[in-house]
Design a protein around this motif. Structure first.
Motif, PDB file in Angstrom:
ATOM      1  N   ALA A 316       0.825  -1.206   0.000  1.00 21.20           N
ATOM      2  CA  ALA A 316       0.000   0.000   0.000  1.00 21.20           C
ATOM      3  C   ALA A 316       0.862   1.260   0.000  1.00 21.20           C
ATOM      4  O   ALA A 316       0.592   2.218  -0.743  1.00 21.20           O
ATOM      5  CB  ALA A 316      -0.927  -0.013   1.212  1.00 21.20           C
ATOM      6  N   LEU A 317       1.913   1.266   0.827  1.00 17.87           N
ATOM      7  CA  LEU A 317       2.818   2.418   0.850  1.00 17.87           C
ATOM      8  C   LEU A 317       3.540   2.572  -0.481  1.00 17.87           C
ATOM      9  O   LEU A 317       3.811   3.693  -0.934  1.00 17.87           O
ATOM     10  CB  LEU A 317       3.828   2.267   1.987  1.00 17.87           C
ATOM     11  CG  LEU A 317       3.264   2.341   3.412  1.00 17.87           C
ATOM     12  CD1 LEU A 317       4.340   1.931   4.421  1.00 17.87           C
ATOM     13  CD2 LEU A 317       2.764   3.750   3.728  1.00 17.87           C
ATOM     14  N   GLY A 318       3.860   1.436  -1.104  1.00 22.09           N
ATOM     15  CA  GLY A 318       4.525   1.478  -2.402  1.00 22.09           C
ATOM     16  C   GLY A 318       3.633   2.041  -3.485  1.00 22.09           C
ATOM     17  O   GLY A 318       4.079   2.782  -4.370  1.00 22.09           O
ATOM     18  N   ILE A 319       2.348   1.707  -3.441  1.00 22.46           N
ATOM     19  CA  ILE A 319       1.398   2.263  -4.409  1.00 22.46           C
ATOM     20  C   ILE A 319       1.261   3.771  -4.193  1.00 22.46           C
ATOM     21  O   ILE A 319       1.234   4.552  -5.141  1.00 22.46           O
ATOM     22  CB  ILE A 319       0.021   1.569  -4.278  1.00 22.46           C
ATOM     23  CG1 ILE A 319       0.138   0.104  -4.706  1.00 22.46           C
ATOM     24  CG2 ILE A 319      -1.033   2.287  -5.107  1.00 22.46           C
ATOM     25  CD1 ILE A 319      -1.080  -0.729  -4.380  1.00 22.46           C
ATOM     26  N   GLY A 320       1.187   4.162  -2.930  1.00 24.10           N
ATOM     27  CA  GLY A 320       1.192   5.579  -2.586  1.00 24.10           C
ATOM     28  C   GLY A 320      -0.081   6.308  -2.972  1.00 24.10           C
ATOM     29  O   GLY A 320      -1.140   5.710  -3.187  1.00 24.10           O
ATOM     30  N   GLY A 321       0.020   7.627  -3.099  1.00 23.91           N
ATOM     31  CA  GLY A 321      -1.152   8.441  -3.319  1.00 23.91           C
ATOM     32  C   GLY A 321      -2.015   8.475  -2.062  1.00 23.91           C
ATOM     33  O   GLY A 321      -1.743   7.792  -1.079  1.00 23.91           O
ATOM     34  N   THR A 322      -3.064   9.257  -2.112  1.00 22.29           N
ATOM     35  CA  THR A 322      -3.916   9.374  -0.935  1.00 22.29           C
ATOM     36  C   THR A 322      -4.547   8.047  -0.562  1.00 22.29           C
ATOM     37  O   THR A 322      -4.492   7.604   0.589  1.00 22.29           O
ATOM     38  CB  THR A 322      -5.021  10.423  -1.172  1.00 22.29           C
ATOM     39  OG1 THR A 322      -4.411  11.697  -1.329  1.00 22.29           O
ATOM     40  CG2 THR A 322      -5.982  10.470   0.013  1.00 22.29           C
ATOM     41  N   TRP A 323      -5.136   7.358  -1.542  1.00 21.20           N
ATOM     42  CA  TRP A 323      -5.877   6.143  -1.216  1.00 21.20           C
ATOM     43  C   TRP A 323      -4.964   4.975  -0.890  1.00 21.20           C
ATOM     44  O   TRP A 323      -5.294   4.146  -0.030  1.00 21.20           O
ATOM     45  CB  TRP A 323      -6.851   5.798  -2.334  1.00 21.20           C
ATOM     46  CG  TRP A 323      -7.986   6.762  -2.368  1.00 21.20           C
ATOM     47  CD1 TRP A 323      -8.252   7.694  -3.319  1.00 21.20           C
ATOM     48  CD2 TRP A 323      -8.981   6.941  -1.355  1.00 21.20           C
ATOM     49  NE1 TRP A 323      -9.354   8.448  -2.985  1.00 21.20           N
ATOM     50  CE2 TRP A 323      -9.823   8.001  -1.784  1.00 21.20           C
ATOM     51  CE3 TRP A 323      -9.243   6.323  -0.137  1.00 21.20           C
ATOM     52  CZ2 TRP A 323     -10.910   8.445  -1.031  1.00 21.20           C
ATOM     53  CZ3 TRP A 323     -10.324   6.760   0.621  1.00 21.20           C
ATOM     54  CH2 TRP A 323     -11.146   7.797   0.173  1.00 21.20           C
ATOM     55  N   GLY A 324      -3.828   4.900  -1.529  1.00 22.67           N
ATOM     56  CA  GLY A 324      -2.879   3.854  -1.162  1.00 22.67           C
ATOM     57  C   GLY A 324      -2.417   4.027   0.274  1.00 22.67           C
ATOM     58  O   GLY A 324      -2.319   3.062   1.037  1.00 22.67           O
ATOM     59  N   THR A 325      -2.150   5.282   0.660  1.00 26.07           N
ATOM     60  CA  THR A 325      -1.671   5.543   2.016  1.00 26.07           C
ATOM     61  C   THR A 325      -2.787   5.396   3.037  1.00 26.07           C
ATOM     62  O   THR A 325      -2.574   4.876   4.140  1.00 26.07           O
ATOM     63  CB  THR A 325      -1.059   6.952   2.097  1.00 26.07           C
ATOM     64  OG1 THR A 325      -0.227   7.184   0.956  1.00 26.07           O
ATOM     65  CG2 THR A 325      -0.217   7.101   3.347  1.00 26.07           C
ATOM     66  N   VAL A 326      -4.001   5.842   2.693  1.00 26.17           N
ATOM     67  CA  VAL A 326      -5.148   5.613   3.576  1.00 26.17           C
ATOM     68  C   VAL A 326      -5.362   4.119   3.776  1.00 26.17           C
ATOM     69  O   VAL A 326      -5.617   3.645   4.897  1.00 26.17           O
ATOM     70  CB  VAL A 326      -6.417   6.283   3.011  1.00 26.17           C
ATOM     71  CG1 VAL A 326      -7.660   5.779   3.737  1.00 26.17           C
ATOM     72  CG2 VAL A 326      -6.331   7.799   3.130  1.00 26.17           C
ATOM     73  N   GLY A 327      -5.256   3.356   2.687  1.00 27.23           N
ATOM     74  CA  GLY A 327      -5.385   1.902   2.794  1.00 27.23           C
ATOM     75  C   GLY A 327      -4.340   1.307   3.717  1.00 27.23           C
ATOM     76  O   GLY A 327      -4.630   0.396   4.501  1.00 27.23           O
ATOM     77  N   ALA A 328      -3.113   1.836   3.654  1.00 24.90           N
ATOM     78  CA  ALA A 328      -2.044   1.341   4.533  1.00 24.90           C
ATOM     79  C   ALA A 328      -2.362   1.609   5.995  1.00 24.90           C
ATOM     80  O   ALA A 328      -2.204   0.737   6.856  1.00 24.90           O
ATOM     81  CB  ALA A 328      -0.713   1.996   4.156  1.00 24.90           C
ATOM     82  N   VAL A 329      -2.841   2.833   6.286  1.00 26.79           N
ATOM     83  CA  VAL A 329      -3.152   3.204   7.672  1.00 26.79           C
ATOM     84  C   VAL A 329      -4.305   2.358   8.205  1.00 26.79           C
ATOM     85  O   VAL A 329      -4.255   1.846   9.333  1.00 26.79           O
ATOM     86  CB  VAL A 329      -3.482   4.708   7.767  1.00 26.79           C
ATOM     87  CG1 VAL A 329      -3.936   5.070   9.170  1.00 26.79           C
ATOM     88  CG2 VAL A 329      -2.269   5.538   7.373  1.00 26.79           C
ATOM     89  N   ILE A 330      -5.371   2.211   7.401  1.00 29.49           N
ATOM     90  CA  ILE A 330      -6.505   1.386   7.829  1.00 29.49           C
ATOM     91  C   ILE A 330      -6.052  -0.050   8.045  1.00 29.49           C
ATOM     92  O   ILE A 330      -6.452  -0.712   9.021  1.00 29.49           O
ATOM     93  CB  ILE A 330      -7.643   1.446   6.785  1.00 29.49           C
ATOM     94  CG1 ILE A 330      -8.290   2.824   6.794  1.00 29.49           C
ATOM     95  CG2 ILE A 330      -8.682   0.359   7.052  1.00 29.49           C
ATOM     96  CD1 ILE A 330      -9.351   3.012   5.737  1.00 29.49           C
ATOM     97  N   HIS A 331      -5.184  -0.535   7.170  1.00 27.11           N
ATOM     98  CA  HIS A 331      -4.739  -1.923   7.285  1.00 27.11           C
ATOM     99  C   HIS A 331      -3.880  -2.133   8.527  1.00 27.11           C
ATOM    100  O   HIS A 331      -3.962  -3.187   9.173  1.00 27.11           O
ATOM    101  CB  HIS A 331      -3.970  -2.345   6.033  1.00 27.11           C
ATOM    102  CG  HIS A 331      -3.978  -3.816   5.827  1.00 27.11           C
ATOM    103  ND1 HIS A 331      -4.999  -4.479   5.175  1.00 27.11           N
ATOM    104  CD2 HIS A 331      -3.117  -4.783   6.234  1.00 27.11           C
ATOM    105  CE1 HIS A 331      -4.759  -5.774   5.174  1.00 27.11           C
ATOM    106  NE2 HIS A 331      -3.613  -5.986   5.814  1.00 27.11           N
TER     107      HIS A 331
END
Length: 484
Positions: A316-331
């Motif tokens: 998720a962090l590698g994908i980045g952007g707002t939603w990638g990073t939001v996904g990382a935090v939620i995960h």
């Protein structure tokens, strides 16, 4: 002052537990310390959310820190409630002595202190010292039972993570070297709050080298493949409350360190650290899928699942952007809540059946009905079924990959998730049904209550994401590097 008081609390209660004249009060003293830490973290977090980052000399707490601090305080307290009964049972059965119980509670407090220190220091150098300290404090808990297997796991943990932390030190040193032209030999040349503002002026070559060492070093502690080999041994041999804290909290500390360096590196050299995170993440999920399918040990299966989910966060962090990073935090939050519940319910199973061998465990829902239900919910949640929060995190990560045009990454990610789902389901479903031949027994309320709270919190995260919470997550994503 508030941060210093927060850090002093577990140290003081470690001392109280060590000096308490009566063993019967040690567990309650330890739980009181965990409760005070929770209250202080809630107060600090509210202040940061309302007023912005707390920057007080060597201490620095921002929204990123708040996410990790809240998870740490809440889960530590709930695990502490569970541990009262768990350690009490071990004492009653003669597995532990009163001295062992005192030892456990002293080192739980020290372990919590080291993890809190990781999350509140501003200096990346001090953070390195704190992460190394988490290894020293938790190694005693890994070898807690003093059996051959647990002592071997503790030494393996120390040796492998020490190599990793040595590599991370090289990364910290290179980060410092990259800032010499900007700061000279200033004492703040390793302060994250300062470096993030001048990241674009740092030496890009040294930053690249720095992140390579960091992801190898802290990635070892986070359980990213192929540096993961200590994790299944350590998590399987430690007492179940310790396994819960290591999987839900300790791995987060290492990932937090990676995130701090990722923010600086990505700002200076766009795409470099993201690519490395993506690669390590995909490999980690693939390795976890393979070993989940062949492992025969219940707690090792859960440990390999932790490797998978740290890999998902890296993706998720590698994908980045707002939603990638939001996904990382939620995960990160979803995994912490779900995995801690799983390790606690697994602790009940292991104590009831006297074994961690999956093939020897059947009829869990009949033998320990409520713990069996929580274990079932945890298993369904950890493989990413709705309405559990891991499903939400994974769905957002897939959306982020498609939105950014990473179609191959999205496809590989979905295939690997399917592999893990099949492997994990194949392992845990036979444990639930059938008849074990054991007399059904209820679990104590002090064990069921923490698992119930963790389940409710997880479902709330998966089902309800109010506007203010989503805005906060987007703010965190912006600090990590996500852009709208």
């Amino acid at each position: 002052m508030m941060v210093s008081l927060l850090l002093c609390t577990p140290l003081l209660f470690a001392l109280f537990c060590a000096l308490a004249p009566s063993n019967r009060w040690i567990g309650r003293l330890s739980l009181l310390g965990l409760g005070l830490v929770l209250i202080q973290v809630l107060d600090l977090s509210y202040g940061v959310i309302q007023n912005g980052p707390l920057d007080a000399g060597m201490w620095y707490i921002d929204d990123i820190s708040v996410i990790f601090l809240l998870l740490m305080a809440v889960i530590s307290f709930l695990v502490g409630i569970y541990a009262l009964s768990y350690i009490g049972h071990e004492l009653h059965e003669g597995v532990l002595t009163p001295r062992d119980s005192r030892f456990y509670h002293v080192f739980i407090q020290l372990f919590l202190f080291t993890m809190l220190l990781v999350l509140v220091v501003d200096s990346l150098g001090l953070m390195w010292i704190a992460i190394e300290s988490t290894t020293l404090a938790s190694a005693f808990l890994v070898g807690f039972y003093k059996k051959e297997e647990s002592l071997e796991a503790a030494w393996k943990y120390i040796m492998i993570c020490s190599v990793g932390i040595a590599l991370a030190l090289m990364g910290v040193t290179l980060m410092y070297a990259s800032s010499l032209d900007v700061f000279g030999d200033s004492s703040r040349a390793l302060d994250w709050s300062v470096l993030k503002g001048v990241a674009a002026t740092l030496d890009p070559t040294l930053l690249k080298l720095s992140f390579i060492f960091i992801i190898a070093g802290y990635g070892t502690k986070a359980g990213l493949a192929p540096m993961h080999t200590w994790l299944p041994d350590a998590h399987s041999q430690a007492p179940s409350p310790v396994s819960a804290m290591m999987s839900a909290l300790l791995l987060n500390c290492a990932m937090y360190g990676i995130i701090r360096f990722h923010v600086i590196t990505e700002a200076a050299v766009p795409g470099f650290s993201s690519s490395l995170l993506l690669g390590f993440g995909l490999v980690s999920v693939a390795v976890a899928a393979l070993f989940i399918s062949i492992t025969t040990d219940l707690k090792r299966m859960l440990a390999y699942s932790s490797i998978e989910h740290m890999g998902i966060v890296a993706i998720a962090l590698g994908i980045g952007g707002t939603w990638g990073t939001v996904g990382a935090v939620i995960h990160i939050a979803a995994h912490s809540l779900t995995k801690s519940m799983l390790f606690l319910s697994a602790g009940d199973i292991v104590q009831k059946y006297g074994t961690r061998d999956i093939a020897s465990i059947t009829g869990v829902l009949k033998s320990i009905p409520w713990s069996g239900r929580f274990f079932t919910a945890g298993c369904l949640g950890i493989v990413g079924l709705p309405p559990f929060p891991i499903f939400l995190g994974e769905a957002i990560i897939v959306y982020a990959a498609l939105q950014s045009g990473d179609f191959l990454v999205a496809a590989l990610f979905l295939v690997l998730l399917l592999m893990v789902f099949v492997a994990f389901t194949y392992r845990f479903v036979p444990m639930l049904g059938g008849d074990s031949g054991l007399e059904p027994s209820p679990s104590p309320l002090s064990r069921l209550l923490p698992m119930g709270i963790l389940l409710i919190m997880g479902l709330a995260l998966g089902l309800v994401l109010p506007g203010p919470v989503l805005e906060f997550l987007q703010d965190v994503a912006a600090q990590i590097g996500g852009v709208l």
